[in-house]
Design a protein around this motif. Structure first.
Motif, PDB file in Angstrom:
ATOM      1  N   GLU A   1     -10.113   3.418  -7.227  1.00  0.00           N
ATOM      2  CA  GLU A   1      -9.074   2.630  -7.893  1.00  0.00           C
ATOM      3  C   GLU A   1      -7.704   2.869  -7.248  1.00  0.00           C
ATOM      4  O   GLU A   1      -6.951   1.927  -7.005  1.00  0.00           O
ATOM      5  CB  GLU A   1      -9.025   2.988  -9.376  1.00  0.00           C
ATOM      6  CG  GLU A   1      -7.953   2.260 -10.148  1.00  0.00           C
ATOM      7  CD  GLU A   1      -7.860   2.735 -11.590  1.00  0.00           C
ATOM      8  OE1 GLU A   1      -6.795   2.515 -12.197  1.00  0.00           O
ATOM      9  OE2 GLU A   1      -8.829   3.315 -12.098  1.00  0.00           O
ATOM     10  N   GLU A   2      -7.406   4.111  -6.961  1.00  0.00           N
ATOM     11  CA  GLU A   2      -6.125   4.439  -6.330  1.00  0.00           C
ATOM     12  C   GLU A   2      -6.052   3.868  -4.910  1.00  0.00           C
ATOM     13  O   GLU A   2      -5.014   3.355  -4.497  1.00  0.00           O
ATOM     14  CB  GLU A   2      -5.928   5.955  -6.310  1.00  0.00           C
ATOM     15  CG  GLU A   2      -4.558   6.398  -5.893  1.00  0.00           C
ATOM     16  CD  GLU A   2      -3.464   6.034  -6.881  1.00  0.00           C
ATOM     17  OE1 GLU A   2      -2.309   5.873  -6.428  1.00  0.00           O
ATOM     18  OE2 GLU A   2      -3.745   5.914  -8.082  1.00  0.00           O
ATOM     19  N   CYS A   3      -7.151   3.934  -4.182  1.00  0.00           N
ATOM     20  CA  CYS A   3      -7.166   3.366  -2.828  1.00  0.00           C
ATOM     21  C   CYS A   3      -7.070   1.838  -2.875  1.00  0.00           C
ATOM     22  O   CYS A   3      -6.437   1.238  -2.005  1.00  0.00           O
ATOM     23  CB  CYS A   3      -8.427   3.803  -2.085  1.00  0.00           C
ATOM     24  SG  CYS A   3      -8.408   5.543  -1.616  1.00  0.00           S
ATOM     25  N   ASP A   4      -7.701   1.217  -3.868  1.00  0.00           N
ATOM     26  CA  ASP A   4      -7.584  -0.237  -4.027  1.00  0.00           C
ATOM     27  C   ASP A   4      -6.132  -0.629  -4.275  1.00  0.00           C
ATOM     28  O   ASP A   4      -5.659  -1.648  -3.783  1.00  0.00           O
ATOM     29  CB  ASP A   4      -8.448  -0.725  -5.194  1.00  0.00           C
ATOM     30  CG  ASP A   4      -9.933  -0.689  -4.886  1.00  0.00           C
ATOM     31  OD1 ASP A   4     -10.290  -0.581  -3.687  1.00  0.00           O
ATOM     32  OD2 ASP A   4     -10.735  -0.751  -5.830  1.00  0.00           O
ATOM     33  N   ARG A   5      -5.432   0.186  -5.040  1.00  0.00           N
ATOM     34  CA  ARG A   5      -4.027  -0.092  -5.343  1.00  0.00           C
ATOM     35  C   ARG A   5      -3.165  -0.038  -4.081  1.00  0.00           C
ATOM     36  O   ARG A   5      -2.188  -0.762  -3.959  1.00  0.00           O
ATOM     37  CB  ARG A   5      -3.522   0.919  -6.379  1.00  0.00           C
ATOM     38  CG  ARG A   5      -2.232   0.557  -7.043  1.00  0.00           C
ATOM     39  CD  ARG A   5      -1.850   1.568  -8.096  1.00  0.00           C
ATOM     40  NE  ARG A   5      -1.517   2.868  -7.561  1.00  0.00           N
ATOM     41  CZ  ARG A   5      -0.363   3.152  -6.936  1.00  0.00           C
ATOM     42  NH1 ARG A   5       0.547   2.223  -6.778  1.00  0.00           N
ATOM     43  NH2 ARG A   5      -0.138   4.364  -6.488  1.00  0.00           N
ATOM     44  N   LEU A   6      -3.551   0.819  -3.131  1.00  0.00           N
ATOM     45  CA  LEU A   6      -2.786   0.974  -1.899  1.00  0.00           C
ATOM     46  C   LEU A   6      -3.238   0.050  -0.774  1.00  0.00           C
ATOM     47  O   LEU A   6      -2.672   0.088   0.308  1.00  0.00           O
ATOM     48  CB  LEU A   6      -2.902   2.420  -1.395  1.00  0.00           C
ATOM     49  CG  LEU A   6      -2.215   3.481  -2.219  1.00  0.00           C
ATOM     50  CD1 LEU A   6      -2.527   4.856  -1.669  1.00  0.00           C
ATOM     51  CD2 LEU A   6      -0.715   3.250  -2.220  1.00  0.00           C
ATOM     52  N   GLU A   7      -4.231  -0.749  -1.016  1.00  0.00           N
ATOM     53  CA  GLU A   7      -4.806  -1.567   0.051  1.00  0.00           C
ATOM     54  C   GLU A   7      -4.107  -2.929   0.128  1.00  0.00           C
ATOM     55  O   GLU A   7      -4.538  -3.907  -0.467  1.00  0.00           O
ATOM     56  CB  GLU A   7      -6.313  -1.742  -0.188  1.00  0.00           C
ATOM     57  CG  GLU A   7      -7.052  -2.137   1.044  1.00  0.00           C
ATOM     58  CD  GLU A   7      -8.550  -1.948   0.899  1.00  0.00           C
ATOM     59  OE1 GLU A   7      -9.224  -1.968   1.923  1.00  0.00           O
ATOM     60  OE2 GLU A   7      -9.044  -1.783  -0.235  1.00  0.00           O
ATOM     61  N   TYR A   8      -3.022  -2.972   0.878  1.00  0.00           N
ATOM     62  CA  TYR A   8      -2.295  -4.211   1.131  1.00  0.00           C
ATOM     63  C   TYR A   8      -1.684  -4.111   2.522  1.00  0.00           C
ATOM     64  O   TYR A   8      -1.580  -3.021   3.099  1.00  0.00           O
ATOM     65  CB  TYR A   8      -1.210  -4.448   0.067  1.00  0.00           C
ATOM     66  CG  TYR A   8      -0.195  -3.345  -0.061  1.00  0.00           C
ATOM     67  CD1 TYR A   8       0.956  -3.324   0.731  1.00  0.00           C
ATOM     68  CD2 TYR A   8      -0.380  -2.307  -0.964  1.00  0.00           C
ATOM     69  CE1 TYR A   8       1.885  -2.306   0.626  1.00  0.00           C
ATOM     70  CE2 TYR A   8       0.542  -1.285  -1.075  1.00  0.00           C
ATOM     71  CZ  TYR A   8       1.666  -1.293  -0.278  1.00  0.00           C
ATOM     72  OH  TYR A   8       2.582  -0.273  -0.386  1.00  0.00           O
TER      73      TYR A   8
ATOM     74  N   SER B   1       0.765  -1.209   4.051  1.00  0.00           N
ATOM     75  CA  SER B   1       0.666  -0.034   3.199  1.00  0.00           C
ATOM     76  C   SER B   1       0.758   1.242   4.037  1.00  0.00           C
ATOM     77  O   SER B   1       0.393   1.269   5.209  1.00  0.00           O
ATOM     78  CB  SER B   1      -0.675  -0.053   2.457  1.00  0.00           C
ATOM     79  OG  SER B   1      -0.902   1.158   1.787  1.00  0.00           O
TER      80      SER B   1
END
Length: 118
Positions: A47-54, A57
């Motif tokens: 979840e935390e990695c998904d949040r940073l995946e843009y 980043s």
């Protein structure tokens, strides 16, 4: 009637993206072998990695900032520590190792994706 097979059927070529599929399947299998404590951490880390995946980043920087990585791990630890009965230094270390491994996998996938389409 001609019983010969066309060349492309006689010598099948591997699929273009088959390596990625095999690597993803292998990674998922290895994650399924994790111990129970590590399996409980997987959703929080993903979840935390998904949040940073843009695009742009810090995850994709050549040398990600250590402070930001530690803050990310601390956010994960704070979420997990509420549910864990005996959180300690071992949990922080395990979160860091698993988070860095997940980041490494995602960075590799990102580089491979960019290489194929650009």
């Amino acid at each position: 009637m001609d019983d010969r097979l066309p060349y492309y059927m006689a010598y099948p070529m591997p699929l273009l993206y088959d390596d990625d599929r095999i690597a993803r399947r292998d990674l998922d299998y290895m994650k399924s072998l994790y111990p129970a404590a590590a399996k409980r951490l997987i959703p929080y880390i993903e979840e935390e990695c998904d949040r940073l995946e843009y695009e742009g980043s810090m995850m994709y920087d050549e040398y990600p900032d250590q402070l930001q990585l530690r803050l990310m791990c601390r956010r994960i630890y704070d979420q997990v520590a509420q549910e864990e009965e005996n959180p300690g230094e071992w949990l922080k270390d395990l979160i860091q190792v698993m988070a860095y491994q997940e980041l490494c996998n995602r960075r590799s996938e990102y580089r491979n994706f960019k290489r194929k389409f650009y």
